[in-house]
Design a protein around this motif. Structure first.
Motif, PDB file in Angstrom:
ATOM      1  N   ALA A  35     -46.915  37.072  22.447  1.00 12.43           N
ATOM      2  CA  ALA A  35     -46.076  37.695  21.418  1.00 12.43           C
ATOM      3  C   ALA A  35     -45.118  36.689  20.799  1.00 12.43           C
ATOM      4  CB  ALA A  35     -45.294  38.855  22.023  1.00 12.43           C
ATOM      5  N   THR A  36     -44.828  35.598  21.504  1.00 12.85           N
ATOM      6  CA  THR A  36     -43.973  34.550  20.942  1.00 12.85           C
ATOM      7  C   THR A  36     -44.729  33.629  19.997  1.00 12.85           C
ATOM      8  OG1 THR A  36     -44.388  33.307  22.974  1.00 12.85           O
ATOM      9  CG2 THR A  36     -42.309  34.515  22.827  1.00 12.85           C
ATOM     10  N   GLY A  37     -46.057  33.641  20.039  1.00  9.87           N
ATOM     11  CA  GLY A  37     -46.876  32.903  19.088  1.00  9.87           C
ATOM     12  C   GLY A  37     -46.892  31.403  19.294  1.00  9.87           C
ATOM     13  N   HIS A  38     -47.295  30.714  18.232  1.00  9.39           N
ATOM     14  CA  HIS A  38     -47.520  29.257  18.269  1.00  9.39           C
ATOM     15  C   HIS A  38     -46.846  28.611  17.061  1.00  9.39           C
ATOM     16  CE1 HIS A  38     -49.721  25.634  19.437  1.00  9.39           C
ATOM     17  NE2 HIS A  38     -50.034  25.452  18.176  1.00  9.39           N
ATOM     18  N   PRO A  39     -46.200  27.451  17.235  1.00  7.04           N
ATOM     19  CA  PRO A  39     -45.542  26.800  16.098  1.00  7.04           C
ATOM     20  C   PRO A  39     -46.542  26.429  14.999  1.00  7.04           C
ATOM     21  CG  PRO A  39     -44.828  25.832  18.181  1.00  7.04           C
ATOM     22  CD  PRO A  39     -45.996  26.713  18.493  1.00  7.04           C
ATOM     23  N   LEU A  40     -46.214  26.794  13.770  1.00 11.06           N
ATOM     24  CA  LEU A  40     -47.105  26.466  12.652  1.00 11.06           C
ATOM     25  C   LEU A  40     -47.261  24.964  12.474  1.00 11.06           C
ATOM     26  CD1 LEU A  40     -45.918  29.113  10.037  1.00 11.06           C
ATOM     27  CD2 LEU A  40     -48.176  28.997  11.109  1.00 11.06           C
ATOM     28  N   ASP A  41     -46.205  24.207  12.746  1.00 10.38           N
ATOM     29  CA  ASP A  41     -46.280  22.764  12.503  1.00 10.38           C
ATOM     30  C   ASP A  41     -47.153  22.043  13.521  1.00 10.38           C
ATOM     31  OD1 ASP A  41     -44.649  22.740  14.722  1.00 10.38           O
ATOM     32  OD2 ASP A  41     -42.881  21.981  13.689  1.00 10.38           O
ATOM     33  N   GLU A  42     -47.621  22.754  14.579  1.00  9.57           N
ATOM     34  CA  GLU A  42     -48.538  22.134  15.539  1.00  9.57           C
ATOM     35  C   GLU A  42     -49.998  22.434  15.216  1.00  9.57           C
ATOM     36  OE1 GLU A  42     -47.674  22.788  19.624  1.00  9.57           O
ATOM     37  OE2 GLU A  42     -45.534  22.326  19.432  1.00  9.57           O
ATOM     38  N   ARG A  48     -43.595  30.320  12.847  1.00  8.90           N
ATOM     39  CA  ARG A  48     -44.452  30.605  13.991  1.00  8.90           C
ATOM     40  C   ARG A  48     -45.598  31.509  13.581  1.00  8.90           C
ATOM     41  NH1 ARG A  48     -42.364  28.508  18.498  1.00  8.90           N
ATOM     42  NH2 ARG A  48     -43.951  29.475  19.821  1.00  8.90           N
ATOM     43  N   ALA A  49     -46.766  31.259  14.172  1.00  9.82           N
ATOM     44  CA  ALA A  49     -47.939  32.103  13.974  1.00  9.82           C
ATOM     45  C   ALA A  49     -47.961  33.143  15.089  1.00  9.82           C
ATOM     46  CB  ALA A  49     -49.214  31.268  14.005  1.00  9.82           C
ATOM     47  N   VAL A  50     -47.736  34.415  14.736  1.00  5.97           N
ATOM     48  CA  VAL A  50     -47.706  35.514  15.693  1.00  5.97           C
ATOM     49  C   VAL A  50     -48.703  36.569  15.244  1.00  5.97           C
ATOM     50  CG1 VAL A  50     -46.315  37.359  16.711  1.00  5.97           C
ATOM     51  CG2 VAL A  50     -45.310  35.093  16.345  1.00  5.97           C
ATOM     52  N   LEU A  51     -49.535  37.024  16.149  1.00  5.01           N
ATOM     53  CA  LEU A  51     -50.575  37.983  15.803  1.00  5.01           C
ATOM     54  C   LEU A  51     -50.003  39.367  15.520  1.00  5.01           C
ATOM     55  CD1 LEU A  51     -53.226  37.097  18.543  1.00  5.01           C
ATOM     56  CD2 LEU A  51     -53.233  36.384  16.151  1.00  5.01           C
ATOM     57  N   THR A  52     -50.555  40.024  14.501  1.00  2.00           N
ATOM     58  CA  THR A  52     -50.320  41.450  14.299  1.00  2.00           C
ATOM     59  C   THR A  52     -51.244  42.228  15.246  1.00  2.00           C
ATOM     60  OG1 THR A  52     -52.024  41.554  12.603  1.00  2.00           O
ATOM     61  CG2 THR A  52     -49.771  41.069  11.860  1.00  2.00           C
ATOM     62  N   LEU A  91     -51.734  37.735  10.818  1.00  2.00           N
ATOM     63  CA  LEU A  91     -50.503  37.088  11.261  1.00  2.00           C
ATOM     64  C   LEU A  91     -49.305  37.844  10.699  1.00  2.00           C
ATOM     65  CD1 LEU A  91     -51.402  33.289  10.816  1.00  2.00           C
ATOM     66  CD2 LEU A  91     -51.414  34.643  12.931  1.00  2.00           C
ATOM     67  N   ASP A  92     -48.258  37.939  11.494  1.00  3.13           N
ATOM     68  CA  ASP A  92     -47.048  38.667  11.124  1.00  3.13           C
ATOM     69  C   ASP A  92     -46.225  37.823  10.150  1.00  3.13           C
ATOM     70  OD1 ASP A  92     -44.533  39.903  11.053  1.00  3.13           O
ATOM     71  OD2 ASP A  92     -44.728  40.629  13.107  1.00  3.13           O
ATOM     72  N   PRO A  93     -45.921  38.337   8.950  1.00  3.80           N
ATOM     73  CA  PRO A  93     -45.197  37.526   7.957  1.00  3.80           C
ATOM     74  C   PRO A  93     -43.773  37.178   8.372  1.00  3.80           C
ATOM     75  CG  PRO A  93     -45.512  39.768   7.155  1.00  3.80           C
ATOM     76  CD  PRO A  93     -46.349  39.629   8.392  1.00  3.80           C
ATOM     77  N   GLY A  94     -43.119  38.015   9.180  1.00  6.01           N
ATOM     78  CA  GLY A  94     -41.749  37.714   9.592  1.00  6.01           C
ATOM     79  C   GLY A  94     -41.649  36.433  10.386  1.00  6.01           C
ATOM     80  N   PRO A  95     -42.307  36.345  11.554  1.00  5.93           N
ATOM     81  CA  PRO A  95     -42.298  35.078  12.302  1.00  5.93           C
ATOM     82  C   PRO A  95     -42.902  33.923  11.515  1.00  5.93           C
ATOM     83  CG  PRO A  95     -43.083  36.884  13.678  1.00  5.93           C
ATOM     84  CD  PRO A  95     -42.986  37.416  12.288  1.00  5.93           C
ATOM     85  N   PHE A  96     -43.861  34.227  10.624  1.00  5.32           N
ATOM     86  CA  PHE A  96     -44.488  33.171   9.829  1.00  5.32           C
ATOM     87  C   PHE A  96     -43.435  32.443   8.991  1.00  5.32           C
ATOM     88  CE2 PHE A  96     -47.004  31.292   6.441  1.00  5.32           C
ATOM     89  CZ  PHE A  96     -48.145  30.864   7.110  1.00  5.32           C
ATOM     90  N   LEU A 125     -53.044  35.077   7.234  1.00  7.03           N
ATOM     91  CA  LEU A 125     -51.830  35.758   6.771  1.00  7.03           C
ATOM     92  C   LEU A 125     -52.179  36.789   5.703  1.00  7.03           C
ATOM     93  CD1 LEU A 125     -48.721  35.863   6.961  1.00  7.03           C
ATOM     94  CD2 LEU A 125     -48.662  34.178   5.103  1.00  7.03           C
ATOM     95  N   ALA A 126     -53.011  36.409   4.755  1.00  9.22           N
ATOM     96  CA  ALA A 126     -53.398  37.318   3.677  1.00  9.22           C
ATOM     97  C   ALA A 126     -54.197  38.500   4.192  1.00  9.22           C
ATOM     98  CB  ALA A 126     -54.213  36.557   2.629  1.00  9.22           C
ATOM     99  N   ASP A 127     -54.974  38.293   5.258  1.00 12.00           N
ATOM    100  CA  ASP A 127     -55.804  39.362   5.820  1.00 12.00           C
ATOM    101  C   ASP A 127     -55.044  40.249   6.806  1.00 12.00           C
ATOM    102  OD1 ASP A 127     -57.924  38.439   4.353  1.00 12.00           O
ATOM    103  OD2 ASP A 127     -58.865  37.341   6.015  1.00 12.00           O
ATOM    104  N   GLY A 128     -53.758  39.971   6.990  1.00 14.14           N
ATOM    105  CA  GLY A 128     -52.963  40.793   7.885  1.00 14.14           C
ATOM    106  C   GLY A 128     -53.154  40.502   9.349  1.00 14.14           C
TER     107      GLY A 128
END
Length: 405
Positions: free
Chosen positions: A352-359, A386-390, A377-382, A372-375
């Motif tokens: 739930a904490t996801g993965h850093p986008l810069d990695e 961070r990449a966090v799954l919906t 990834l959660d736009p808030g953490p993005f 992200l466009a397909d829903g």
């Protein structure tokens, strides 16, 4: 723990590790996994490295196992040397660890404490089949330092348990959870399986309801995976049972997330829900966040500082190596920086904490944008990097991880 061992380079007889692996030891959380490879019977779906009494053969003994495992703990202390860190988590898995007397499990834990020292507030977990524990045994484990128990409930429907070849009665797991609470266990988990041939949505809802009613602070729910070489795989191949359906599994996952959420459990890893941050399994989080651990026992896997190794598979071969004062390691691999980066992505994206986008590697940025466009990834953490799954992303996590890795 899968029964098949991968190839790799030889492990030195002393078990010594490259200097690069020992560098930074203690900067990451450190734990022990203790594999207890014994079962009364083999469940039809199980592919783990386990043995019934009839399968064990000569050269291995359940009665001697605690001292054999303790000897590997002492080997670990010699290999890791003065830089050996204190132990944050210990997890006894199997097999059925509670087929050993509670005193044997406590003995192994005490040797870990004597050789390494348990960190203040260390989490100590044992797995257990519901029929393998009694109130007295639970009390002895708790008094011996165990803080958490994980019970294999799987289902409350008799016909589902029968397909899985589980021996306990439908209500035994919930009763064992209550007994563990009464014995003073701080944390109790129930393991569930969904998607078993013949299970209905109502069966699955009944299992979830019973698990919630039992009052654990942690519930794990896993889709049934049919492993080659198991009795379940053979029955499906012969047409006796239908194969699990991916769409059905997705529906069952949605049911689980909804019911558990309504009952106050929050997901923190795709297959795991907890009532509070304190209830999360810290040992599994150590795996998922790149910590170090030493795996004790036949077939057990270890990881220290980017070196991963795995022990010989059969208990007799394992006991022979230990008796000779040698490492039971079968083979090992030294992970490259790229290997470790891919593994971090695969594991952390499930959290739930996801993965850093810069990695995430630059070549995968178009796949990130599509997710992200397909829903997925959660736009808030993005927006916070961070990449966090919906919820939809969790259903499609394996495919997304392949795209991003």
């Amino acid at each position: 723990m899968p029964s098949a061992l991968p190839d790799g380079e030889p492990v030195p007889r002393t078990g010594e590790l490259p200097e690069s692996a020992l560098r930074g030891l203690g900067e990451r959380p450190f734990g022990f996994y203790v594999h207890v490879p014994f079962c009364v019977t083999r469940c039809g779906y199980c592919d783990f490295n386990t043995y019934t009494a009839a399968e064990l053969g000569p050269g291995a003994s359940r009665a001697d196992y605690a001292e054999t495992a303790a000897a590997e703990v002492r080997l670990a202390r010699r290999v890791l040397g003065d830089a050996a860190p204190r132990v944050a988590t210990v997890f006894f898995g199997g097999g059925t660890p509670t087929l050993l007397p509670p005193a044997d499990l406590v003995r192994i834990l005490r040797v870990i404490d004597e050789e390494f020292g348990l960190a203040p507030g260390a989490e100590v977990t044992t797995e257990a089949n519901p029929e393998s524990v009694t109130p007295a045994a639970l009390a002895e484990l708790r008094a011996g330092g165990f803080t958490r128990i994980s019970l294999g409930m799987q289902s409350v429907r008799p016909h589902v348990l029968a397909v899985l070849d589980r021996r306990h009665t439908p209500g035994r797991a919930a009763a064992a959870a209550r007994e563990a609470r009464a014995a003073g266990f701080e944390h109790v988990n129930l393991d569930l399986i969904y998607g078993t041939p013949g299970e209905t949505d109502d069966d699955w809802r009944a299992t979830l309801a019973a698990a919630i009613e039992a009052g654990p602070d942690h519930i794990s729910a896993y889709a049934l995976i049919v492993e080659d070489g198991t009795r379940l795989a053979a029955r499906i191949r012969r047409g006796e049972l239908p194969a699990p359906d991916d769409d059905v599994a997705a529906d069952r996952y949605l049911i689980a997330d909804a019911m558990l959420g309504e009952a106050g459990y929050a997901w923190y890893e795709i297959s795991n829900w907890a009532r509070s941050p304190e209830a999360r399994c810290r040992h599994n989080l150590l795996y998922w966040t790149g910590g170090d651990w030493w795996g004790v026992g036949p077939g057990a896997h270890s990881h220290v500082g980017g070196v991963r190794w795995w022990n010989v598979k059969h208990p007799a071969a394992y006991a022979s190596r230990i008796a000779a004062g040698e490492s039971p390691g079968h083979a090992r691999e030294v992970l490259t920086a790229e290997d470790r980066a891919v593994e971090r992505l695969m594991l952390q994206l499930r959290l739930a904490t996801g993965h850093p986008l810069d990695e995430i590697r630059p070549q995968a940025r178009p796949a990130v944008a599509r997710a992200l466009a397909d829903g997925l990834l959660d736009p808030g953490p993005f927006r916070a990097g961070r990449a966090v799954l919906t919820l939809r992303g969790r259903l499609l996590a394996d495919a997304l991880i392949r795209d991003l890795a």
